[in-house]
Enzyme design. Structure first.
Site, mmCIF file in Angstrom:
data_model
loop_
_atom_site.group_PDB
_atom_site.id
_atom_site.type_symbol
_atom_site.label_atom_id
_atom_site.label_comp_id
_atom_site.label_asym_id
_atom_site.label_seq_id
_atom_site.Cartn_x
_atom_site.Cartn_y
_atom_site.Cartn_z
ATOM 1 N N ARG A 153 1.020 -1.536 0.077
ATOM 2 C CA ARG A 153 0.348 -0.112 -0.335
ATOM 3 C C ARG A 153 1.407 1.543 -0.150
ATOM 4 N NH1 ARG A 153 -2.642 -3.258 4.169
ATOM 5 N NH2 ARG A 153 -4.864 -4.501 3.302
ATOM 6 N N LYS A 177 -3.261 -2.750 8.168
ATOM 7 C CA LYS A 177 -3.952 -2.088 8.649
ATOM 8 C C LYS A 177 -4.780 -2.958 9.978
ATOM 9 C CE LYS A 177 -6.825 -0.481 4.630
ATOM 10 N NZ LYS A 177 -7.582 -0.010 3.679
ATOM 11 N N HIS A 242 -2.126 2.785 -6.020
ATOM 12 C CA HIS A 242 -3.066 1.593 -5.579
ATOM 13 C C HIS A 242 -2.616 0.982 -6.761
ATOM 14 C CE1 HIS A 242 -5.449 0.008 -2.518
ATOM 15 N NE2 HIS A 242 -6.393 -0.115 -3.388
ATOM 16 N N ARG A 245 -1.128 -1.643 -7.090
ATOM 17 C CA ARG A 245 -0.515 -2.782 -6.017
ATOM 18 C C ARG A 245 -2.110 -4.105 -6.957
ATOM 19 N NH1 ARG A 245 -1.783 -4.330 -0.550
ATOM 20 N NH2 ARG A 245 -3.847 -4.413 -0.684
ATOM 21 N N HIS A 268 -5.339 -8.515 2.576
ATOM 22 C CA HIS A 268 -6.319 -8.228 3.365
ATOM 23 C C HIS A 268 -7.221 -9.237 4.645
ATOM 24 C CE1 HIS A 268 -6.712 -7.635 -1.347
ATOM 25 N NE2 HIS A 268 -6.291 -6.079 -0.698
ATOM 26 N N TYR A 277 -10.408 -9.928 -7.623
ATOM 27 C CA TYR A 277 -8.909 -9.755 -8.656
ATOM 28 C C TYR A 277 -9.645 -10.583 -9.709
ATOM 29 C CZ TYR A 277 -6.673 -6.168 -6.009
ATOM 30 O OH TYR A 277 -6.019 -5.478 -5.188
#
Length: 309
Positions: A153, A177, A242, A245, A268, A277
């Site tokens: 990120r 995160k 992004h 990424r 994730h 994806y």
């Protein structure tokens, strides 16, 4: 206990403190919750905490002109807030069933094709191919190698400590995160690019990509990526940190990467986020089934001649 009148602001602050302390919510998440809750409180004249279902219906009507994704986000923030009020005893009921649940579709990610990526790296190689490359071009090479080669990120990339890459270790450990750690593989190319850039970074720097008294900002990274894209002939709306990424994830999946492994590399929490994806890989998956599934082999025999019982 019941909530005192006019207590919206105080209880919103307590709710946000809970999210930060117990759920490890990121600062951007907290800011979004604060904006949505204070906005709702303003519409209801400071009576968000005590609102009943009729008042929430009125609030929902004020969102009529907003995109369904925005409505879904606002409603989700309020549901979590009322869950907090209920758990903490500030309310005896939960009025959130009156909030809308708009059907939303996760937008497909913008991606770059292999040719686009080749043009980006072609620009970098040209800049590094001179006898004495500019340090800023060496830095850009390291940034792009880590973005596209490891799927970091933007916030993770710019805040890497100077010693993030240790020796020949082919991975680094990131805290992403929610404060969760994950292992991120680092390619030989990326390690070499970072090693070249470290020659230009002071030994006493805290950051791998220092800038002023802190590290490179996400905004500056965004600008650098767009400038590189422009030199490679890629329209600015098609490229960002992004997007690189996304390209990392998409191209890995096209190459046969396992979805669970990709989930771990991207950090994730939910496999459903990673599954976005798979949309770009449907053709490869069909070919995989036709080539390897027993029914595919049976069909091949039928095409080659009658398959008789």
């Amino acid at each position: 206990m019941s909530a005192p009148a006019g207590s919206d602001s105080a209880l919103i602050d307590r709710f946000l403190e809970m999210l930060a302390a117990e759920a490890g919510a990121a600062s951007n998440t907290l800011a979004a919750y604060r904006t949505d809750l204070r906005g709702a409180s303003g519409v209801l004249d400071g009576r968000l905490v005590e609102a009943d279902q009729a008042m929430l219906t009125i609030l929902s009507e004020s969102w009529a002109a907003l995109a369904s994704s925005t409505v879904a986000r606002k409603a989700a923030a309020l549901r979590r807030f009322y869950g907090f009020l209920l758990d903490e005893g500030f309310r005896a009921d939960d009025p959130s069933p009156a909030l809308p649940r708009p059907a939303t579709r996760r937008p497909l990610p913008r991606i770059l094709g292999h040719e686009d990526v080749s043009r980006l790296f072609g620009e970098i190689e040209a800049a590094l191919g001179i006898e004495h490359p500019r340090p800023l071009d060496v830095r850009l090479a390291a940034l792009i190698e880590l973005l596209y080669g490891s799927g970091l990120r933007a916030s993770e990339l710019v805040s890497l400590p100077r010693n993030a890459l240790v020796g020949d270790r082919p991975f680094l450990i990131l805290k992403g995160k929610g404060g969760k750690e994950r292992l991120v593989p680092i390619s030989d190319r990326a390690r070499h690019a970072v090693s070249a850039w470290l020659d230009h970074v002071s030994d006493d720097s805290l950051w791998l990509f220092p800038s002023g008294k802190s590290h490179l900002s996400r905004i500056r990274l965004y600008q650098l990526i767009r400038e590189l894209g422009a030199r490679a002939g890629i329209p600015p709306e098609r490229i960002s940190p992004h997007v690189l990424r996304h390209a990392f994830a998409t191209h890995l999946l096209e190459g046969g990467a396992d979805l669970r492994a990709l989930q771990a590399m991207l950090g994730h929490a939910d496999i459903g986020t990673t599954q976005i994806y798979t949309h770009v890989d449907s053709r490869r998956l069909v070919e995989l089934v036709n080539r390897n599934h027993p029914l595919g082999a049976m069909q091949a025999r039928v095409d080659g001649g009658p398959l008789r019982a």
